[in-house]
Write a protein that holds these residues in place. Structure first.
Motif, PDB file in Angstrom:
ATOM      1  N   PRO A  39      85.631  18.140 -22.231  1.00  0.00           N
ATOM      2  CA  PRO A  39      86.795  17.551 -22.293  1.00  0.00           C
ATOM      3  C   PRO A  39      86.717  18.166 -20.790  1.00  0.00           C
ATOM      4  O   PRO A  39      87.213  19.108 -20.827  1.00  0.00           O
ATOM      5  CB  PRO A  39      88.240  17.866 -23.181  1.00  0.00           C
ATOM      6  CG  PRO A  39      87.385  19.026 -23.945  1.00  0.00           C
ATOM      7  CD  PRO A  39      85.796  18.686 -24.153  1.00  0.00           C
ATOM      8  N   ASN A  40      87.988  16.787 -20.511  1.00  0.00           N
ATOM      9  CA  ASN A  40      88.566  17.243 -18.600  1.00  0.00           C
ATOM     10  C   ASN A  40      87.297  17.590 -17.598  1.00  0.00           C
ATOM     11  O   ASN A  40      87.906  18.441 -16.435  1.00  0.00           O
ATOM     12  CB  ASN A  40      89.870  17.940 -18.745  1.00  0.00           C
ATOM     13  CG  ASN A  40      90.711  16.803 -19.559  1.00  0.00           C
ATOM     14  OD1 ASN A  40      90.772  16.211 -19.900  1.00  0.00           O
ATOM     15  ND2 ASN A  40      91.292  17.693 -20.852  1.00  0.00           N
ATOM     16  N   THR A  41      86.234  17.586 -17.770  1.00  0.00           N
ATOM     17  CA  THR A  41      85.037  17.848 -17.009  1.00  0.00           C
ATOM     18  C   THR A  41      83.840  17.160 -17.111  1.00  0.00           C
ATOM     19  O   THR A  41      83.790  16.052 -18.030  1.00  0.00           O
ATOM     20  CB  THR A  41      84.749  19.147 -17.416  1.00  0.00           C
ATOM     21  OG1 THR A  41      84.165  20.138 -15.832  1.00  0.00           O
ATOM     22  CG2 THR A  41      84.583  19.697 -17.830  1.00  0.00           C
ATOM     23  N   THR A  42      83.437  17.401 -15.536  1.00  0.00           N
ATOM     24  CA  THR A  42      81.737  16.262 -16.317  1.00  0.00           C
ATOM     25  C   THR A  42      80.458  16.818 -16.588  1.00  0.00           C
ATOM     26  O   THR A  42      79.914  16.124 -16.739  1.00  0.00           O
ATOM     27  CB  THR A  42      81.300  16.061 -14.553  1.00  0.00           C
ATOM     28  OG1 THR A  42      81.425  17.607 -14.014  1.00  0.00           O
ATOM     29  CG2 THR A  42      82.565  15.551 -13.539  1.00  0.00           C
TER      30      THR A  42
END
Length: 174
Positions: A39-42
């Motif tokens: 979540p919330n990252t690549t």
């Protein structure tokens, strides 16, 4: 001799301790970065995977290394669909194989990593032994075009910046 020195049979010292991590946990550490993004990252890092799996960072790194996973690495590709692509490649390669006399060859390159690009194609997911691949094609969100040349006779660098990108810039650069 130290404990790490090997003898004629292979290794000196005591054997490795028995494995304490179940196959299912190892499989999860392998499959999760192949099928999901955190979540919330690549991409998954060894630290984020260690937090999510409850394992030590070094354990995650050892598992990924064993199975050839490198979620932090990314390669780009560009496949041209232009009908004249092969002819252009032959022309460019020909300049290097049989360089003409008394000709100036200019090479132009963009630096898309300095942009905030939107990729034009979906990514190819990471697989064991292969890094994730993204299309090199992208949609621009504003750039500055930098033209530069090196005069090898004098060692002088000639440069000019343009606020827009187009073929007229190449023609007007001197």
């Amino acid at each position: 001799m130290s404990e790490l020195d090997s003898d004629a049979t292979g290794f000196r010292g005591r054997p490795a301790p028995p494995r304490t991590i179940e196959d299912a946990r190892i499989e999860a550490v392998i499959v999760r970065p192949l099928e999901t993004k955190p979540p919330n990252t690549t991409h998954w890092s060894s630290r984020s995977m260690a937090r999510a799996s409850g394992l030590l960072v070094s354990t995650v790194q050892r598992i990924w290394r064993t199975f050839g996973l490198q979620p932090h690495r990314l390669e780009t590709y560009k496949l041209s669909n232009r009908p004249d692509f092969v002819a252009k490649v032959r022309d460019v390669v020909g300049l290097y194989v049989v360089p003409p006399e008394r000709v100036i060859v200019l090479c132009v390159d963009e630096k898309p990593q300095m942009l905030a690009p939107d990729r034009s194609q979906p990514s190819f997911r990471m697989r064991p032994g292969q890094v994730e691949h993204h299309s090199h094609a992208y949609k621009r969100h504003g750039t500055t075009s930098l033209f530069a040349a090196l005069d090898i006779a004098t060692g002088r660098v000639i440069g000019k910046c343009y606020g827009h990108h187009g073929p007229q810039n190449s023609a007007s650069f001197r």
